[in-house]
Design a protein around this motif. Structure first.
Motif, PDB file in Angstrom:
ATOM      1  N   GLU A 175      -3.081 -23.321 -21.853  1.00 28.91           N
ATOM      2  CA  GLU A 175      -3.905 -23.366 -20.632  1.00 28.91           C
ATOM      3  C   GLU A 175      -3.135 -22.751 -19.464  1.00 28.91           C
ATOM      4  N   THR A 176      -3.877 -22.281 -18.484  1.00 28.58           N
ATOM      5  CA  THR A 176      -3.213 -21.748 -17.296  1.00 28.58           C
ATOM      6  C   THR A 176      -3.143 -22.872 -16.253  1.00 28.58           C
ATOM      7  N   SER A 177      -2.134 -22.793 -15.372  1.00 31.28           N
ATOM      8  CA  SER A 177      -2.022 -23.817 -14.322  1.00 31.28           C
ATOM      9  C   SER A 177      -2.304 -23.184 -12.965  1.00 31.28           C
ATOM     10  N   ASN A 178      -1.363 -22.413 -12.472  1.00 34.52           N
ATOM     11  CA  ASN A 178      -1.514 -21.834 -11.130  1.00 34.52           C
ATOM     12  C   ASN A 178      -2.132 -20.443 -11.236  1.00 34.52           C
ATOM     13  N   PRO A 179      -3.327 -20.244 -10.630  1.00 37.66           N
ATOM     14  CA  PRO A 179      -3.953 -18.918 -10.762  1.00 37.66           C
ATOM     15  C   PRO A 179      -3.351 -17.873  -9.833  1.00 37.66           C
ATOM     16  N   PHE A 180      -3.747 -16.641 -10.073  1.00 39.15           N
ATOM     17  CA  PHE A 180      -3.348 -15.493  -9.244  1.00 39.15           C
ATOM     18  C   PHE A 180      -4.003 -15.596  -7.858  1.00 39.15           C
ATOM     19  N   GLY A 181      -3.265 -15.146  -6.843  1.00 37.50           N
ATOM     20  CA  GLY A 181      -3.852 -15.036  -5.501  1.00 37.50           C
ATOM     21  C   GLY A 181      -3.713 -16.280  -4.643  1.00 37.50           C
ATOM     22  N   THR A 182      -3.152 -17.374  -5.228  1.00 41.00           N
ATOM     23  CA  THR A 182      -2.979 -18.618  -4.472  1.00 41.00           C
ATOM     24  C   THR A 182      -1.984 -18.398  -3.334  1.00 41.00           C
ATOM     25  N   ARG A 183      -2.344 -18.859  -2.134  1.00 43.09           N
ATOM     26  CA  ARG A 183      -1.405 -18.800  -1.007  1.00 43.09           C
ATOM     27  C   ARG A 183      -0.526 -20.040  -1.106  1.00 43.09           C
ATOM     28  N   ARG A 184       0.801 -19.825  -1.203  1.00 40.71           N
ATOM     29  CA  ARG A 184       1.699 -20.961  -1.437  1.00 40.71           C
ATOM     30  C   ARG A 184       2.620 -21.198  -0.253  1.00 40.71           C
ATOM     31  N   ILE A 185       2.848 -22.496   0.040  1.00 40.64           N
ATOM     32  CA  ILE A 185       3.790 -22.862   1.106  1.00 40.64           C
ATOM     33  C   ILE A 185       4.920 -23.630   0.427  1.00 40.64           C
ATOM     34  N   PHE A 186       6.117 -22.995   0.350  1.00 40.58           N
ATOM     35  CA  PHE A 186       7.269 -23.616  -0.296  1.00 40.58           C
ATOM     36  C   PHE A 186       8.018 -24.490   0.707  1.00 40.58           C
ATOM     37  N   ASN A 187       8.237 -25.762   0.351  1.00 38.94           N
ATOM     38  CA  ASN A 187       9.002 -26.704   1.176  1.00 38.94           C
ATOM     39  C   ASN A 187       8.494 -26.744   2.628  1.00 38.94           C
ATOM     40  N   GLY A 188       7.212 -26.500   2.798  1.00 45.25           N
ATOM     41  CA  GLY A 188       6.602 -26.581   4.120  1.00 45.25           C
ATOM     42  C   GLY A 188       6.869 -25.391   5.020  1.00 45.25           C
ATOM     43  N   VAL A 189       7.685 -24.427   4.566  1.00 49.63           N
ATOM     44  CA  VAL A 189       8.009 -23.289   5.435  1.00 49.63           C
ATOM     45  C   VAL A 189       7.649 -21.923   4.838  1.00 49.63           C
ATOM     46  N   THR A 190       8.340 -21.552   3.737  1.00 49.56           N
ATOM     47  CA  THR A 190       8.172 -20.197   3.200  1.00 49.56           C
ATOM     48  C   THR A 190       6.770 -20.000   2.646  1.00 49.56           C
ATOM     49  N   LYS A 191       6.147 -18.949   3.110  1.00 52.44           N
ATOM     50  CA  LYS A 191       4.789 -18.675   2.637  1.00 52.44           C
ATOM     51  C   LYS A 191       4.804 -17.436   1.743  1.00 52.44           C
ATOM     52  N   SER A 192       4.082 -17.511   0.656  1.00 57.04           N
ATOM     53  CA  SER A 192       3.947 -16.325  -0.189  1.00 57.04           C
ATOM     54  C   SER A 192       2.638 -16.427  -0.965  1.00 57.04           C
ATOM     55  N   VAL A 193       2.223 -15.309  -1.478  1.00 56.54           N
ATOM     56  CA  VAL A 193       1.010 -15.289  -2.290  1.00 56.54           C
ATOM     57  C   VAL A 193       1.430 -15.227  -3.748  1.00 56.54           C
ATOM     58  N   HIS A 194       0.827 -16.046  -4.586  1.00 55.71           N
ATOM     59  CA  HIS A 194       1.160 -16.053  -6.010  1.00 55.71           C
ATOM     60  C   HIS A 194       0.594 -14.791  -6.651  1.00 55.71           C
ATOM     61  N   GLN A 195       1.507 -13.901  -7.068  1.00 50.19           N
ATOM     62  CA  GLN A 195       1.063 -12.583  -7.540  1.00 50.19           C
ATOM     63  C   GLN A 195       1.007 -12.507  -9.055  1.00 50.19           C
ATOM     64  N   GLY A 196       0.804 -13.653  -9.690  1.00 50.08           N
ATOM     65  CA  GLY A 196       0.698 -13.671 -11.150  1.00 50.08           C
ATOM     66  C   GLY A 196      -0.131 -14.853 -11.591  1.00 50.08           C
ATOM     67  N   LEU A 197      -0.074 -15.127 -12.879  1.00 50.90           N
ATOM     68  CA  LEU A 197      -0.833 -16.227 -13.478  1.00 50.90           C
ATOM     69  C   LEU A 197       0.159 -17.097 -14.239  1.00 50.90           C
ATOM     70  N   ASP A 198       0.142 -18.403 -13.977  1.00 48.43           N
ATOM     71  CA  ASP A 198       1.062 -19.313 -14.674  1.00 48.43           C
ATOM     72  C   ASP A 198       0.386 -19.962 -15.870  1.00 48.43           C
ATOM     73  N   TYR A 199       1.151 -20.029 -16.960  1.00 48.14           N
ATOM     74  CA  TYR A 199       0.685 -20.726 -18.167  1.00 48.14           C
ATOM     75  C   TYR A 199       1.474 -22.009 -18.319  1.00 48.14           C
ATOM     76  N   ARG A 200       0.745 -23.073 -18.668  1.00 50.18           N
ATOM     77  CA  ARG A 200       1.353 -24.385 -18.853  1.00 50.18           C
ATOM     78  C   ARG A 200       1.999 -24.437 -20.240  1.00 50.18           C
ATOM     79  N   VAL A 201       3.251 -24.044 -20.350  1.00 49.19           N
ATOM     80  CA  VAL A 201       3.947 -24.122 -21.634  1.00 49.19           C
ATOM     81  C   VAL A 201       5.283 -24.822 -21.447  1.00 49.19           C
ATOM     82  N   GLY A 202       5.682 -25.573 -22.475  1.00 46.80           N
ATOM     83  CA  GLY A 202       6.981 -26.236 -22.454  1.00 46.80           C
ATOM     84  C   GLY A 202       8.068 -25.197 -22.677  1.00 46.80           C
ATOM     85  N   PRO A 203       9.339 -25.645 -22.703  1.00 44.38           N
ATOM     86  CA  PRO A 203      10.425 -24.687 -22.928  1.00 44.38           C
ATOM     87  C   PRO A 203      10.407 -24.129 -24.350  1.00 44.38           C
TER      88      PRO A 203
END
Ligand SMILES: [Zn+2]
Length: 307
Positions: A175-203
């Motif tokens: 399954e996928t978790s974080n989709p493409f294009g999400t606007r992300r705020i890291f630790n309340g400060v750094t802003k970036s756009v998620h430029q890919g697609l995350d898959y929910r996989v273990g190590p």
């Protein structure tokens, strides 16, 4: 009086002749251009397949769209196709698509129409990561700078020949978790756009190539962790990030499904997952949209038929 009468006649005759002169030499004057786009609704951040039927058999077809050079491949008869994309930053609106082809006799044929781009809706999320990724030390900044130069060098390479064949397939069965294009705020400060697609996989989950291509990067990077970049030709790249282990080497040819690494949490990652990115001519595209696109197989040149 006769002079006055002649004038409209001459003008009418001239118009008539000029229409005839334009229409007469065209070998297929009954045929028209047709451009079909998939998906029909084009949004910012998405790939798009252009299927073109030319008015005559062509030896070559090229095009331009929003500053990009489009490479067209011949499929059959008067039919050609090109895989293109729209950057996330593209504003909604109509953008001209210009096509130019050459017939066997060297005659140039041209066509222009506009394609409508509408706005996609992308969400905003808040994330927490280790501080070294939002406030890197001077040494870490050096590594980030070196990575940026390396990526610049790798990303600007465009192999002119198409290597991909047929539809793209998912790199993992998960399954996928974080989709493409999400606007992300890291630790309340750094802003970036998620430029890919995350898959929910273990190590240590095997990750495979999404299509045929050549590995142009397989090494550790600061943010991306162990990273693999595959060149699929004509400016289309796929990127696999945060891998625990690399299974391919730079320069290696891969087929759709070839294992490229094992999933992990290296680089800027909140935990084990696979980040898949797709890049086309300098812009990131939504991998989920690319995976959904039905795409033509590569035809051996000998099998081409031209009307
Ligand atoms: Zn990601």
């Amino acid at each position: 009086m006769p002079v006055i009468r002649m004038m409209p006649l001459c003008t009418a005759l001239a118009v008539c002749l000029s229409v005839f002169a334009i229409a007469a030499p065209a070998p297929h004057r009954n045929a028209a251009w047709s451009v079909r786009i998939t998906p029909q609704k084009v949004v910012n951040g998405a790939p798009v397949l252009l299927a073109v039927t030319a008015p005559a058999p062509l030896n070559s077809l090229g095009g331009t769209w929003m500053g990009h050079e489009l490479a067209f491949d011949h499929s059959a008869g008067r039919n050609w196709f090109s895989l293109a994309g729209v950057s996330l930053e593209t504003k909604p609106g109509k953008y001209p698509l210009k096509l130019e082809g050459a017939t066997a006799s060297g005659e140039k044929v041209q066509f222009e129409r506009t394609l409508l781009v509408t706005a996609a809706k992308y969400p905003t999320v808040k994330l927490t990561v280790s501080k070294e990724f939002t406030a890197p030390s001077p040494e870490q900044q050096e590594k980030i700078k070196a990575d940026r130069e390396l990526k610049y060098d790798v990303f600007r390479r465009i192999s002119p020949e198409r290597e991909w064949s047929g539809s793209f397939s998912a790199p993992v069965n998960a399954e996928t978790s974080n989709p493409f294009g999400t606007r992300r705020i890291f630790n309340g400060v750094t802003k970036s756009v998620h430029q890919g697609l995350d898959y929910r996989v273990g190590p240590n989950t095997p990750v495979s190539a999404v299509n045929r291509g050549t590995v142009i990067l397989a090494r550790p990077l600061y943010f991306e962790g162990n990273c693999v970049v595959i060149d699929h030709g004509q400016g289309l790249l796929s990127l696999y990030m945060h891998l625990a282990e690399l299974k391919v080497k730079e320069g290696q040819q891969v087929e759709k499904g070839t294992p490229v690494g094992l999933s992990g949490a290296t680089g800027r990652a909140t935990g084990p997952h696979l980040h898949l990115a797709v890049r086309w001519q300098g812009v990131y595209l939504n991998p989920a949209a690319l995976l959904k696109l039905p795409l033509p197989d590569a035809n051996p040149k000998a099998a081409y038929t031209r009307e």
